[in-house]
Design a protein around this motif. Structure first.
Motif, PDB file in Angstrom:
ATOM      1  N   ASP A 236      32.496  29.520   2.235  1.00 32.53           N
ATOM      2  CA  ASP A 236      33.058  30.018   0.888  1.00 32.53           C
ATOM      3  C   ASP A 236      32.039  30.192  -0.046  1.00 32.53           C
ATOM      4  OD1 ASP A 236      35.437  29.479   1.994  1.00 32.53           O
ATOM      5  OD2 ASP A 236      35.879  27.535   1.189  1.00 32.53           O
ATOM      6  N   TRP A 237      30.849  29.547   0.096  1.00 33.87           N
ATOM      7  CA  TRP A 237      29.771  29.874  -0.960  1.00 33.87           C
ATOM      8  C   TRP A 237      28.529  30.189  -0.597  1.00 33.87           C
ATOM      9  CZ3 TRP A 237      25.590  26.713   0.056  1.00 33.87           C
ATOM     10  CH2 TRP A 237      25.884  25.497   0.551  1.00 33.87           C
ATOM     11  N   LEU A 238      28.544  30.532   0.890  1.00 31.97           N
ATOM     12  CA  LEU A 238      27.274  30.953   1.562  1.00 31.97           C
ATOM     13  C   LEU A 238      26.803  32.217   0.935  1.00 31.97           C
ATOM     14  CD1 LEU A 238      25.283  29.911   3.510  1.00 31.97           C
ATOM     15  CD2 LEU A 238      26.497  30.991   5.289  1.00 31.97           C
ATOM     16  N   PRO A 239      27.758  33.169   0.739  1.00 28.73           N
ATOM     17  CA  PRO A 239      27.040  34.540   0.666  1.00 28.73           C
ATOM     18  C   PRO A 239      26.502  34.594  -0.894  1.00 28.73           C
ATOM     19  CG  PRO A 239      29.325  34.419   1.277  1.00 28.73           C
ATOM     20  CD  PRO A 239      29.072  33.190   1.267  1.00 28.73           C
ATOM     21  N   ASP A 240      26.820  33.645  -2.026  1.00 30.74           N
ATOM     22  CA  ASP A 240      26.118  33.558  -2.948  1.00 30.74           C
ATOM     23  C   ASP A 240      24.962  32.842  -3.045  1.00 30.74           C
ATOM     24  OD1 ASP A 240      28.329  35.000  -4.262  1.00 30.74           O
ATOM     25  OD2 ASP A 240      29.530  33.221  -4.433  1.00 30.74           O
ATOM     26  N   LEU A 241      24.360  32.069  -2.015  1.00 25.40           N
ATOM     27  CA  LEU A 241      23.141  31.287  -2.113  1.00 25.40           C
ATOM     28  C   LEU A 241      22.267  32.113  -1.991  1.00 25.40           C
ATOM     29  CD1 LEU A 241      22.045  28.547  -1.734  1.00 25.40           C
ATOM     30  CD2 LEU A 241      22.170  28.765   0.755  1.00 25.40           C
ATOM     31  N   LYS A 242      21.138  31.734  -3.026  1.00 28.63           N
ATOM     32  CA  LYS A 242      20.063  32.505  -3.265  1.00 28.63           C
ATOM     33  C   LYS A 242      18.773  31.585  -3.007  1.00 28.63           C
ATOM     34  CE  LYS A 242      21.855  36.341  -4.935  1.00 28.63           C
ATOM     35  NZ  LYS A 242      23.267  35.946  -4.744  1.00 28.63           N
ATOM     36  N   PRO A 243      18.281  31.585  -1.776  1.00 28.54           N
ATOM     37  CA  PRO A 243      17.204  30.609  -1.163  1.00 28.54           C
ATOM     38  C   PRO A 243      15.948  30.686  -2.000  1.00 28.54           C
ATOM     39  CG  PRO A 243      18.476  31.267   0.472  1.00 28.54           C
ATOM     40  CD  PRO A 243      18.959  32.407  -0.496  1.00 28.54           C
ATOM     41  N   GLN A 244      15.507  29.427  -2.275  1.00 28.49           N
ATOM     42  CA  GLN A 244      14.148  29.392  -3.038  1.00 28.49           C
ATOM     43  C   GLN A 244      12.944  29.583  -2.040  1.00 28.49           C
ATOM     44  OE1 GLN A 244      14.114  29.777  -6.775  1.00 28.49           O
ATOM     45  NE2 GLN A 244      16.223  30.275  -5.967  1.00 28.49           N
ATOM     46  N   ASN A 245      12.885  29.477  -0.992  1.00 24.82           N
ATOM     47  CA  ASN A 245      12.122  29.616   0.117  1.00 24.82           C
ATOM     48  C   ASN A 245      12.128  30.348   1.281  1.00 24.82           C
ATOM     49  OD1 ASN A 245      12.792  27.704   2.298  1.00 24.82           O
ATOM     50  ND2 ASN A 245      12.741  26.429   0.370  1.00 24.82           N
ATOM     51  N   GLU A 246      11.508  31.003   1.929  1.00 27.00           N
ATOM     52  CA  GLU A 246      11.542  31.902   2.998  1.00 27.00           C
ATOM     53  C   GLU A 246      12.190  31.056   4.244  1.00 27.00           C
ATOM     54  OE1 GLU A 246       7.955  33.778   4.290  1.00 27.00           O
ATOM     55  OE2 GLU A 246       7.852  34.693   2.478  1.00 27.00           O
ATOM     56  N   ASN A 247      11.938  29.750   4.436  1.00 30.55           N
ATOM     57  CA  ASN A 247      12.743  29.108   5.711  1.00 30.55           C
ATOM     58  C   ASN A 247      14.000  28.973   5.271  1.00 30.55           C
ATOM     59  OD1 ASN A 247      10.040  28.690   7.018  1.00 30.55           O
ATOM     60  ND2 ASN A 247       9.557  26.824   5.928  1.00 30.55           N
ATOM     61  N   LEU A 248      14.525  28.422   4.125  1.00 33.50           N
ATOM     62  CA  LEU A 248      15.834  28.446   3.974  1.00 33.50           C
ATOM     63  C   LEU A 248      16.608  29.687   4.128  1.00 33.50           C
ATOM     64  CD1 LEU A 248      18.360  26.756   3.125  1.00 33.50           C
ATOM     65  CD2 LEU A 248      17.716  27.075   0.866  1.00 33.50           C
ATOM     66  N   ASN A 249      15.965  30.733   3.657  1.00 34.34           N
ATOM     67  CA  ASN A 249      16.530  32.369   3.532  1.00 34.34           C
ATOM     68  C   ASN A 249      16.723  32.424   5.303  1.00 34.34           C
ATOM     69  OD1 ASN A 249      17.350  34.582   2.170  1.00 34.34           O
ATOM     70  ND2 ASN A 249      15.515  35.497   3.294  1.00 34.34           N
ATOM     71  N   MET A 250      15.567  32.177   5.968  1.00 33.56           N
ATOM     72  CA  MET A 250      15.660  32.539   7.261  1.00 33.56           C
ATOM     73  C   MET A 250      16.929  31.634   8.194  1.00 33.56           C
ATOM     74  SD  MET A 250      15.073  30.829  10.534  1.00 33.56           S
ATOM     75  CE  MET A 250      13.903  29.629  10.150  1.00 33.56           C
ATOM     76  N   MET A 251      17.026  30.496   7.865  1.00 34.66           N
ATOM     77  CA  MET A 251      18.070  29.627   8.246  1.00 34.66           C
ATOM     78  C   MET A 251      19.495  29.935   7.753  1.00 34.66           C
ATOM     79  SD  MET A 251      16.053  25.857   8.622  1.00 34.66           S
ATOM     80  CE  MET A 251      15.857  25.608   6.822  1.00 34.66           C
ATOM     81  N   LYS A 252      19.335  30.661   6.531  1.00 37.80           N
ATOM     82  CA  LYS A 252      20.767  30.898   6.126  1.00 37.80           C
ATOM     83  C   LYS A 252      21.456  32.094   6.910  1.00 37.80           C
ATOM     84  CE  LYS A 252      22.732  33.666   2.109  1.00 37.80           C
ATOM     85  NZ  LYS A 252      22.575  34.310   1.032  1.00 37.80           N
ATOM     86  N   SER A 253      20.437  32.896   7.218  1.00 39.26           N
ATOM     87  CA  SER A 253      21.043  34.212   7.683  1.00 39.26           C
ATOM     88  C   SER A 253      21.595  33.703   9.338  1.00 39.26           C
ATOM     89  CB  SER A 253      19.639  35.057   8.065  1.00 39.26           C
ATOM     90  OG  SER A 253      18.844  34.667   9.166  1.00 39.26           O
ATOM     91  N   LYS A 254      21.473  32.636   9.815  1.00 37.65           N
ATOM     92  CA  LYS A 254      21.868  32.373  11.248  1.00 37.65           C
ATOM     93  C   LYS A 254      23.151  31.807  10.928  1.00 37.65           C
ATOM     94  CE  LYS A 254      17.742  32.567  13.281  1.00 37.65           C
ATOM     95  NZ  LYS A 254      16.979  32.693  12.306  1.00 37.65           N
ATOM     96  N   LEU A 255      23.460  31.030   9.767  1.00 35.17           N
ATOM     97  CA  LEU A 255      24.946  30.342   9.347  1.00 35.17           C
ATOM     98  C   LEU A 255      25.535  31.663   8.838  1.00 35.17           C
ATOM     99  CD1 LEU A 255      26.619  28.043   9.175  1.00 35.17           C
ATOM    100  CD2 LEU A 255      25.453  27.534   6.874  1.00 35.17           C
ATOM    101  N   VAL A 256      25.262  32.636   8.312  1.00 32.69           N
ATOM    102  CA  VAL A 256      26.241  33.618   7.771  1.00 32.69           C
ATOM    103  C   VAL A 256      26.373  34.363   9.017  1.00 32.69           C
ATOM    104  CG1 VAL A 256      25.935  36.042   7.126  1.00 32.69           C
ATOM    105  CG2 VAL A 256      24.873  34.237   5.809  1.00 32.69           C
ATOM    106  N   ASP A 257      25.772  34.472  10.325  1.00 34.90           N
ATOM    107  CA  ASP A 257      26.422  35.183  11.292  1.00 34.90           C
ATOM    108  C   ASP A 257      27.365  34.332  11.986  1.00 34.90           C
ATOM    109  OD1 ASP A 257      24.275  37.139  11.027  1.00 34.90           O
ATOM    110  OD2 ASP A 257      22.903  36.596  12.252  1.00 34.90           O
ATOM    111  N   LEU A 258      27.329  33.038  12.023  1.00 34.08           N
ATOM    112  CA  LEU A 258      28.157  32.088  12.560  1.00 34.08           C
ATOM    113  C   LEU A 258      29.497  32.345  11.932  1.00 34.08           C
ATOM    114  CD1 LEU A 258      28.950  30.092  14.840  1.00 34.08           C
ATOM    115  CD2 LEU A 258      28.246  28.204  13.104  1.00 34.08           C
ATOM    116  N   ALA A 259      29.349  32.348  10.442  1.00 34.69           N
ATOM    117  CA  ALA A 259      30.571  32.306   9.597  1.00 34.69           C
ATOM    118  C   ALA A 259      31.374  33.409   9.739  1.00 34.69           C
ATOM    119  CB  ALA A 259      30.253  32.141   7.863  1.00 34.69           C
ATOM    120  N   LYS A 260      30.599  34.873   9.834  1.00 37.45           N
ATOM    121  CA  LYS A 260      31.329  35.937  10.330  1.00 37.45           C
ATOM    122  C   LYS A 260      32.019  35.986  11.557  1.00 37.45           C
ATOM    123  CE  LYS A 260      28.149  38.966   7.666  1.00 37.45           C
ATOM    124  NZ  LYS A 260      27.209  40.045   7.590  1.00 37.45           N
TER     125      LYS A 260
END
Length: 294
Positions: A257-281
């Protein structure tokens, strides 16, 4: 030639169902994360954070915040927390944490998926969780239990990172890859016995800065003493190869529900977020249900 991935922690979890890493955090890190956590706990007890774990319920879905008597706070990466969550971004994406996850899951860093980061705290009244496996219902047959235990045992890595002395987690070593004994089955199915002593149980004692990773289907429970301050960060990481097998256990917490609004503060979190975004879709519009009842 690729550099082999260490497997010390993988082997310990494979053997015992859990591994403890002492002094994972430095004193300076303990202090920094403790201060960040105390701010979140104060907000949650004042009712300023909706996603909390109330003492009248063990598993999701939890009701929205209605009482300061809570045993956990969910969504430490939630964008609504703004700058108050940035220390948790740093922790979740920390290279030394991801190195351990890489060892456990036997994958490279870029194959690690974001999952959850929550906090476990002392409630205002004593509270106990029943014996359980996180994603296998107690009523399953022995045949179903055996099949589920052997399906992708390293699809994810779950942890508790203590900022205060913590003796809440109780586990049955080596119960993560076998069906329950008669005693264990009785004490997980019979609702009147789900908090009883089980043969071979041990308490996982953690000092501030200690980290335990464990197979989330090890038989375990927890006992919360309201008088002992508890600040324990509790979360998980996923193996992107087996995301589908993790969907129910992760998406049941509402992270999509809130993943699209997450603005990661480091590259590692941003990379990992993209994987969860794909799963959520992939599971958009699908009722993943809840892993456990209670």
């Amino acid at each position: 030639m690729p550099v082999p991935i260490p497997h010390k922690y993988h082997d310990e979890i494979n053997e015992n169902g859990f591994t403890v890493i002492r002094n994972f955090l430095t004193p300076e890190e303990i202090d920094r994360y403790t201060k960040a956590s105390e701010i979140i706990v104060d907000m949650a007890r004042r009712g300023e954070i909706d996603s909390v774990r109330t003492t009248n319920k063990m598993f999701p879905p939890w009701p929205k915040n209605f009482s300061p008597d809570i045993w956990g706070v969910s969504g430490l990466l939630h964008p609504n927390l703004g700058e108050k969550s940035y220390e948790f971004h740093n922790l979740y994406g920390d290279e030394k944490m991801l190195n351990i996850v890489s060892d456990i899951l036997q994958i490279s860093k870029d194959e690690i998926s974001m999952e959850l980061l929550n906090m476990l705290i002392n409630p205002l009244t004593d509270f106990e969780l029943d014996w359980h496996r996180d994603t296998i219902k107690p009523e399953v047959t022995p045949e179903e239990e055996a099949e589920e235990l052997l399906t992708y045992p390293f699809a994810g890595a779950q942890f508790n990172l203590s900022l205060t002395p913590d003796d809440c987690l109780i586990v049955i070593p080596k119960s993560h890859n076998r069906i329950r004994t008669e005693e264990e089955r009785n004490k997980t199915i019979d609702s009147t016995r789900r908090k009883e002593f089980i043969t071979n149980q041990i308490i996982v004692n953690l000092n501030p800065g200690d980290l335990v990773f464990y197979n989330n289907n090890i038989l375990h429970r927890a006992k919360y003493n309201s008088k002992n301050k508890r600040l324990t960060l509790h979360g998980s990481y996923g193996n992107v190869k087996f995301g589908k097998s993790r969907a129910k256990g992760i998406l049941q917490h509402g992270v999509a529900d809130w993943l699209p609004d997450l603005k990661p503060q480091n590259e590692n979190l941003n990379m990992m977020k993209s994987k969860l975004v794909d799963l959520a879709k992939e599971f958009e519009g699908v009722d993943v249900e809840f892993a456990l009842d209670g």
